[in-house]
Motif scaffolding. Structure first.
Motif, PDB file in Angstrom:
ATOM      1  N   TYR A  48     -13.867  -1.864  86.977  1.00 29.92           N
ATOM      2  CA  TYR A  48     -13.376  -3.391  86.298  1.00 29.92           C
ATOM      3  C   TYR A  48     -15.111  -4.162  86.531  1.00 29.92           C
ATOM      4  CZ  TYR A  48     -11.819  -7.767  84.654  1.00 29.92           C
ATOM      5  OH  TYR A  48     -11.612  -8.877  84.167  1.00 29.92           O
ATOM      6  N   THR A  52     -17.411  -4.155  83.747  1.00 30.62           N
ATOM      7  CA  THR A  52     -17.602  -6.077  83.393  1.00 30.62           C
ATOM      8  C   THR A  52     -19.193  -6.318  83.668  1.00 30.62           C
ATOM      9  OG1 THR A  52     -17.052  -6.569  85.713  1.00 30.62           O
ATOM     10  CG2 THR A  52     -15.686  -6.460  83.694  1.00 30.62           C
ATOM     11  N   ASP A  77     -17.074  -0.597  74.722  1.00 36.01           N
ATOM     12  CA  ASP A  77     -16.397  -0.794  75.297  1.00 36.01           C
ATOM     13  C   ASP A  77     -15.373  -0.909  76.152  1.00 36.01           C
ATOM     14  OD1 ASP A  77     -18.720  -3.428  75.492  1.00 36.01           O
ATOM     15  OD2 ASP A  77     -18.228  -4.382  74.789  1.00 36.01           O
ATOM     16  N   THR A  79     -14.399  -2.909  79.258  1.00 31.93           N
ATOM     17  CA  THR A  79     -13.366  -3.835  79.861  1.00 31.93           C
ATOM     18  C   THR A  79     -12.168  -4.587  79.116  1.00 31.93           C
ATOM     19  OG1 THR A  79     -15.633  -5.024  80.431  1.00 31.93           O
ATOM     20  CG2 THR A  79     -13.973  -6.676  80.378  1.00 31.93           C
ATOM     21  N   GLU A  80     -12.277  -5.096  78.243  1.00 29.63           N
ATOM     22  CA  GLU A  80     -10.958  -4.252  77.652  1.00 29.63           C
ATOM     23  C   GLU A  80      -9.359  -3.697  77.482  1.00 29.63           C
ATOM     24  OE1 GLU A  80     -10.887  -6.027  73.585  1.00 29.63           O
ATOM     25  OE2 GLU A  80     -11.593  -8.301  74.424  1.00 29.63           O
ATOM     26  N   GLU A  83      -8.787  -3.982  81.635  1.00 23.68           N
ATOM     27  CA  GLU A  83      -7.421  -5.505  81.904  1.00 23.68           C
ATOM     28  C   GLU A  83      -6.702  -4.843  81.316  1.00 23.68           C
ATOM     29  OE1 GLU A  83      -9.664  -8.443  79.253  1.00 23.68           O
ATOM     30  OE2 GLU A  83     -11.073  -9.302  80.885  1.00 23.68           O
ATOM     31  N   ARG A  84      -5.797  -4.495  80.231  1.00 26.65           N
ATOM     32  CA  ARG A  84      -4.257  -4.140  79.976  1.00 26.65           C
ATOM     33  C   ARG A  84      -3.920  -3.039  80.816  1.00 26.65           C
ATOM     34  NH1 ARG A  84      -7.009  -3.452  74.788  1.00 26.65           N
ATOM     35  NH2 ARG A  84      -7.190  -1.273  74.646  1.00 26.65           N
TER      36      ARG A  84
END
Length: 257
Positions: A48, A52, A77, A79-80, A83-84
């Motif tokens: 992460y 990021t 990408d 990042t998302e 996050e999940r």
């Protein structure tokens, strides 16, 4: 042999260090499917921070002549997705539970630095990371799911690229776009050097982590009484930090790109 395409030049320049990185003990263990939930949780924390930093730098320089041709946020990408995954494994308060080693901070700092000072060098990091993820992501995702005995792919979003219908075709497009970037002779040399440095960053991380794992294994062999006594003297934060650092592993795109 002389290569004119930037992608081929990077592949040739990083051949030896690429092989060294793939054959670190930690990477071999991951490829064998020997990863625990605790290791994977902290792996996500490191990924992460790295992604990021990379993607913030890419976003900031999306119109830069060296970045624009390889700027594919919808397709690449991470990042998302991370996050999940972090929410699945660490819960809704995952941001307060992120713990990463100094080596991860150093790599992220390098990405932020070149994002501000030398955006063309982002080409080296984006290429080695994203194309590596596309090449090995599906395999590693399945290995991780089996090793952790997960009933579904929840928590493994990092390995999935729903915006890419064909990894091979997309990699061809990516290489073509990257090869179209206009760089001076000095800039090209610097990009090649940065690609080698990217692998060195990660090899150093693997070496440091292996030392930590060895130290952790040795400490686990001590008498239970001593372990309980030490634990009773540690604060919850210290205990969590020691556990996470001791079991940390880092995943990078070290596959045939």
């Amino acid at each position: 042999m002389c290569y004119s395409d930037l992608s081929e030049q990077i592949k040739a320049a990083t051949l030896e260090v690429h092989e060294r990185a793939e054959n670190t003990q930690l990477m071999i263990c991951f490829q064998k499917g020997q990863i625990t939930r605790t290791q994977y949780k902290v792996l996500l924390c490191s990924l992460y921070e790295i992604y990021t930093s990379l993607e913030e730098a890419m976003d900031r320089n999306s119109s830069h002549p060296a970045v624009a041709p390889i700027y594919f946020p919808q397709e690449l990408d991470r990042t998302e997705a991370l996050e999940r995954d972090l929410e699945v494994f660490l819960g809704p308060q995952w941001r307060s539970r992120l713990i990463v080693p100094a080596a991860t901070h150093r790599y992220a700092q390098r990405l932020r630095q070149i994002g501000k000072e030398r955006p063309e060098l982002l080409v080296a990091h984006a290429y080695t990371r994203y194309l590596g993820d596309l090449s090995g992501g599906q395999v590693l995702g399945k290995l991780a799911q089996k090793a952790m005995r997960l009933d579904s792919a929840d928590g493994l979003s990092f390995f999935s690229f729903p915006g890419v219908s064909s990894a091979n075709r997309f990699k061809q497009l990516y290489r073509s776009r990257m090869n179209s970037i206009e760089l001076s002779a000095q800039q090209r040399t610097d990009v090649l050097r940065e690609a080698v440095d990217a692998f060195h960053f990660n090899i150093q991380v693997f070496d440091d982590l292996q030392k930590m794992l060895t130290m952790t294994s040795a400490s686990e062999e001590k008498p239970k009484e001593r372990a309980e006594r030490v634990t009773s003297l540690m604060s919850p934060v210290q205990l969590t930090l020691g556990l996470c650092v001791g079991l940390l592993t880092v995943g990078i795109g070290l596959y045939n790109y």
